[in-house]
Design an enzyme around this catalytic site. Structure first.
Site, PDB file in Angstrom:
ATOM      1  N   ASP A  29       0.858  -1.197   0.000  1.00 54.02           N
ATOM      2  CA  ASP A  29       0.000   0.000   0.000  1.00 54.02           C
ATOM      3  C   ASP A  29       0.886   1.235   0.000  1.00 54.02           C
ATOM      4  OD1 ASP A  29      -2.076   1.582   2.572  1.00 54.02           O
ATOM      5  OD2 ASP A  29      -1.904   1.965   0.397  1.00 54.02           O
ATOM      6  N   ASN A  31      -0.406   4.582  -0.178  1.00 56.67           N
ATOM      7  CA  ASN A  31      -1.024   5.846   0.280  1.00 56.67           C
ATOM      8  C   ASN A  31      -1.762   5.720   1.614  1.00 56.67           C
ATOM      9  OD1 ASN A  31      -3.095   4.236  -0.455  1.00 56.67           O
ATOM     10  ND2 ASN A  31      -4.076   5.725  -1.849  1.00 56.67           N
ATOM     11  N   ASP A  33      -4.159   3.851   2.771  1.00 58.21           N
ATOM     12  CA  ASP A  33      -5.595   3.547   2.943  1.00 58.21           C
ATOM     13  C   ASP A  33      -5.792   2.074   3.296  1.00 58.21           C
ATOM     14  OD1 ASP A  33      -6.552   3.205  -0.613  1.00 58.21           O
ATOM     15  OD2 ASP A  33      -4.997   2.246   0.620  1.00 58.21           O
ATOM     16  N   ASP A  37      -1.749  -1.280  -3.754  1.00 59.33           N
ATOM     17  CA  ASP A  37      -2.059  -0.563  -4.993  1.00 59.33           C
ATOM     18  C   ASP A  37      -0.889  -0.610  -5.973  1.00 59.33           C
ATOM     19  OD1 ASP A  37      -1.798   2.063  -2.662  1.00 59.33           O
ATOM     20  OD2 ASP A  37      -0.185   1.409  -4.040  1.00 59.33           O
ATOM     21  N   ASP A 106      -5.223 -10.351 -15.788  1.00 60.58           N
ATOM     22  CA  ASP A 106      -6.249 -11.357 -15.497  1.00 60.58           C
ATOM     23  C   ASP A 106      -7.490 -11.041 -16.334  1.00 60.58           C
ATOM     24  OD1 ASP A 106      -6.498 -13.051 -12.375  1.00 60.58           O
ATOM     25  OD2 ASP A 106      -7.885 -13.284 -14.065  1.00 60.58           O
ATOM     26  N   ASP A 208      -9.711 -16.358 -16.530  1.00 61.35           N
ATOM     27  CA  ASP A 208     -10.464 -16.753 -15.343  1.00 61.35           C
ATOM     28  C   ASP A 208     -11.622 -17.699 -15.676  1.00 61.35           C
ATOM     29  OD1 ASP A 208     -12.966 -15.587 -13.322  1.00 61.35           O
ATOM     30  OD2 ASP A 208     -11.049 -16.227 -12.445  1.00 61.35           O
ATOM     31  N   GLU A 267      -7.403 -20.825 -16.396  1.00 58.02           N
ATOM     32  CA  GLU A 267      -7.871 -21.510 -15.180  1.00 58.02           C
ATOM     33  C   GLU A 267      -8.985 -22.430 -15.656  1.00 58.02           C
ATOM     34  OE1 GLU A 267      -9.820 -20.541 -10.804  1.00 58.02           O
ATOM     35  OE2 GLU A 267     -10.524 -19.511 -12.621  1.00 58.02           O
ATOM     36  N   HIS A 342      -4.516 -17.247  -4.909  1.00 52.82           N
ATOM     37  CA  HIS A 342      -5.451 -16.396  -4.148  1.00 52.82           C
ATOM     38  C   HIS A 342      -6.761 -17.113  -3.849  1.00 52.82           C
ATOM     39  CE1 HIS A 342      -6.714 -16.293  -8.233  1.00 52.82           C
ATOM     40  NE2 HIS A 342      -7.851 -15.736  -7.878  1.00 52.82           N
ATOM     41  N   ASP A 343      -6.958 -18.326  -4.440  1.00 51.62           N
ATOM     42  CA  ASP A 343      -8.171 -19.124  -4.195  1.00 51.62           C
ATOM     43  C   ASP A 343      -7.904 -20.312  -3.286  1.00 51.62           C
ATOM     44  OD1 ASP A 343      -9.409 -18.795  -7.608  1.00 51.62           O
ATOM     45  OD2 ASP A 343      -9.756 -17.562  -5.822  1.00 51.62           O
TER      46      ASP A 343
HETATM   47  O1  TEU Z   1     -12.018 -18.907  -9.652  1.00 52.50           O
HETATM   48  C1  TEU Z   1     -12.832 -19.834 -10.313  1.00 52.50           C
HETATM   49  C2  TEU Z   1     -13.018 -21.022  -9.510  1.00 52.50           C
HETATM   50  O2  TEU Z   1     -13.147 -22.087  -9.992  1.00 52.50           O
HETATM   51  C3  TEU Z   1     -13.113 -20.789  -8.099  1.00 52.50           C
HETATM   52  O3  TEU Z   1     -14.406 -20.783  -7.735  1.00 52.50           O
HETATM   53  C4  TEU Z   1     -12.474 -21.815  -7.339  1.00 52.50           C
HETATM   54  O4  TEU Z   1     -12.943 -23.054  -7.591  1.00 52.50           O
HETATM   55  C5  TEU Z   1     -12.705 -21.547  -5.920  1.00 52.50           C
HETATM   56  O5  TEU Z   1     -12.464 -20.276  -5.638  1.00 52.50           O
HETATM   57  C6  TEU Z   1     -11.796 -22.354  -5.133  1.00 52.50           C
HETATM   58  O6  TEU Z   1     -12.155 -22.102  -3.857  1.00 52.50           O
HETATM   59  C7  TEU Z   1     -11.888 -17.697 -10.340  1.00 52.50           C
HETATM   60  C8  TEU Z   1     -11.004 -16.749  -9.553  1.00 52.50           C
HETATM   61  O7  TEU Z   1      -9.740 -17.314  -9.422  1.00 52.50           O
HETATM   62  C9  TEU Z   1     -11.662 -16.527  -8.210  1.00 52.50           C
HETATM   63  O8  TEU Z   1     -10.862 -15.732  -7.379  1.00 52.50           O
HETATM   64  C10 TEU Z   1     -12.992 -15.835  -8.448  1.00 52.50           C
HETATM   65  O9  TEU Z   1     -13.657 -15.720  -7.228  1.00 52.50           O
HETATM   66  C11 TEU Z   1     -13.837 -16.650  -9.415  1.00 52.50           C
HETATM   67  O10 TEU Z   1     -13.125 -17.095 -10.559  1.00 52.50           O
HETATM   68  C12 TEU Z   1     -14.953 -15.792  -9.977  1.00 52.50           C
HETATM   69  O11 TEU Z   1     -14.403 -14.864 -10.867  1.00 52.50           O
HETATM   70 CA    CA Z   2      -3.539   2.015  -1.173  1.00 47.59          CA
END
Ligand code: TEU
Ligand code: CA
Length: 572
Positions: A29, A31, A33, A37, A106, A208, A267, A342-343
């Site tokens: 970050d 700034n 908040d 960013d 993405d 995605d 993905e 991130h998932d």
């Molecule tokens: O994820 C798609 C997806 O298959 C996810 O639902 C995944 O199975 C799940 O998150 C696992 O826990 C993509 C992105 O990577 C995810 O961050 C988004 O939330 C999702 O699409 C909707 O765009």
């Molecule tokens: Ca920020």
């Protein structure tokens, strides 16, 4: 080295790079908040360069009401103000390129935000010119056939909209209506948007949930039995079998990607290894690479949502999945490999051991696995430091709609929300979304304000500043491995051969070109393990090429492996 280069066919830059995934909201970050960013990311480009990675995947930074952290886009061609400006993205492209690093954006094109002008128009009237940009079911036809939503308190993928007395489809949240790819106008709009970013110098895209874009618009009834028998009781396996999926991927390739020096990584939830080459075989002219979920399904009970199996995962099953997917691309196509993103929860907590006495070795072992398998590694920011799950106690700690809506759904069903919270401490997505740990200061050097999500208290001893100065740290070990990949082409293109497939503690494999190469030995357990190296693999040198520990117990070909010890040996 020279001779090796000559023999290898279908070499490509995107097969040789390590991909570094940056989750901008939690990276840096600038700034105060409390939200990461682009200027914050720009201030860390030298750090990213020091890692030896060649391609950055940036999660979405486009205009978004942010219900799903940017995966609900309201304008594909403008930057979300809290992330920065178009000038910041231009600077990012220039800054990375100046450091010899390429950039993936993405591409979230299965759905838009319900705040996107297309949807705002579409829901106004049944004859609006944007009506067919989405999937609508007129109420007079009765209830639409059941469809499952991944992010909904009722798990219902149809939402009734009084304005036109109709239902619209949303595989994810109701604020993420699915686009109608069967409408050629929609496809052309998307192709134009993709060209906009390519013309700005972006080097490619992560696509995605791309397997979900094609729908059977007759919307047939899918019975419980059918779901069980044909789709492993998992809707993603039905959603990924839309009739025209490959037709659209080929069209997109021909209309946008063809002739450009770029890369696409899809993905692909809901696919099996038998489907893989349909997406990435060069002759198909669809995509370059994909990432699948088969490894991610390991170690769950499947009795409840993302419920970790108390027994953990079996290494033999882990080896089977990653070996089968490596073999799927042994002579055609090319694979990717990851253990977190991130998932998913932090790889250390999910696949390693984050206990203080094991976490450093364990983190380095998982890094060794990812960077020595025959596939392009997708490495998640913070894993190079060995970051772990934060394991929230309360639902109020969570920010992620997947967790929040599933909690509401279980509550509505009168289910055990306390068990769900315990499960989410291991499997929840927010575990991967806590801020990057730059130093031991109060806010880990991430922000001077109040972070949008809690910072893991272990940042006082797990942080970049401390590890940068420690030659044995996970951070410097990561740097050693990216350098080693540039020195040993076997680690990139070498054939993959598994040994001792049944061993439940040791993962041993080789990467060879014309028989010479490297052997990798990984102790995936928290115990000392006596391990006999495969007889048929004479070592060039008993001194390991790389060791994540500072000692080695070895007699001829017998090793006493320390917990989570990782070793690379050169073969004769
Ligand atoms: O994820 C798609 C997806 O298959 C996810 O639902 C995944 O199975 C799940 O998150 C696992 O826990 C993509 C992105 O990577 C995810 O961050 C988004 O939330 C999702 O699409 C909707 O765009
Ligand atoms: Ca920020």
């Amino acid at each position: 080295m020279e001779t090796l280069h000559m023999e290898i066919k279908d070499k490509a830059w995107w097969k040789e790079v390590v991909i570094y995934q940056v989750y901008p909201r939690s990276f840096k970050d600038s700034n105060g908040d409390g939200i990461g960013d682009l200027p914050g990311l720009l201030s860390k480009l030298d750090y990213i360069q020091s890692l030896g990675v060649g391609l950055v995947w940036l999660n979405p930074v486009f205009a978004s009401p942010n219900e799903d952290n940017g995966y609900d886009i309201s304008n594909f061609e403008t930057i979300q103000p809290e992330f920065g400006t178009m000038a910041d993205i231009n600077a990012l492209i220039t800054g990375l390129h100046a450091r010899g690093i390429k950039l993936l954006l993405d591409l979230v094109i299965n759905h838009t935000s319900d705040q996107h002008p297309w949807f705002i128009e579409s829901r106004k009237s049944r004859d609006n010119q944007y009506r067919d940009y989405y999937h609508w079911w007129p109420a007079e036809k009765g209830e639409p056939p059941k469809r499952f939503s991944f992010f909904d308190p009722d798990q219902n993928a149809w939402k009734y909209d009084v304005a036109t007395d109709s239902w619209y489809l949303h595989y994810f949240a109701a604020s993420q209506p699915d686009l109608n790819w069967e409408n050629p106008v929609v496809r052309q709009q998307i192709y134009q948007m993709i060209r906009f970013w390519l013309d700005k110098g972006v080097d490619g895209f992560r696509l995605d949930a791309i397997t979900y874009i094609a729908k059977d618009i007759n919307f047939p009834e899918i019975t419980e039995d059918e779901l069980k028998e044909k789709y492993e009781n998992n809707w993603s396996y039905y959603y990924s079998k839309g009739p025209k999926l490959h037709e659209y991927l080929h069209e997109m390739n021909q209309e946008v990607f063809k002739g450009r020096d770029m890369v696409t990584i899809a993905e692909t939830p809901g696919i099996e290894k038998e489907d893989a080459l349909k997406f990435v075989h060069e002759d198909r002219q669809e995509l370059h690479m994909l990432y699948h979920f088969k490894g991610m399904e390991l170690g769950y009970t499947h009795h409840a949502f993302k419920q970790p199996d108390p027994e953990g995962y079996k290494l033999s099953e882990f080896k089977k999945i990653y070996s089968e997917w490596s073999d799927a691309f042994a002579s055609e196509g090319w694979g990717t490999i990851y253990l977190g993103n991130h998932d998913q929860p932090r790889m250390l907590t999910r696949w390693g051991n984050d206990a203080p006495e094991f976490r450093l070795a364990s983190s380095k072992l998982l890094t060794t696995f990812l960077l020595t398998m025959r596939a392009t590694p997708i490495f998640y920011n913070g894993d190079e430091l060995g970051m772990s799950n934060i394991k929230f106690e309360k639902i109020s700690d969570y920010r992620d709609i997947e967790t929040l809506y599933m909690y509401q759904y279980i509550q509505k069903q009168g289910g055990d929300v306390d068990q769900f919270l315990r499960d989410q401490q291991i499997s929840g997505r927010d575990n991967a979304r806590t801020p990057m740990q730059w130093d031991a200061s109060e806010n880990a050097g991430f922000t001077s304000g109040e972070s949008w999500i809690s910072i893991n208290p272990d940042h006082v001893y797990i942080n970049e500043t401390a590890q940068d100065a420690d030659s044995n740290s996970p951070l410097n070990y990561f740097r050693k491995l990216t350098a080693l990949r540039k020195e040993y082409l076997e680690l990139i293109y070498g054939a993959y051969t598994l040994y001792d497939a049944a061993h439940e503690q040791v993962y041993c494999y080789t990467r060879t070109i014309n028989g010479s190469g490297i052997m990798v030995v990984l102790n995936f357990s928290s115990e000392l393990v006596h391990y006999q190296l495969p007889e048929e693999l004479p070592l060039k040198n008993s001194e390991p090429l790389l060791n994540n520990e500072t000692s080695l117990q070895m007699e001829i070909n017998r090793l006493i492996l320390l917990p989570w010890q990782a070793l690379l040996f050169e073969l004769e």
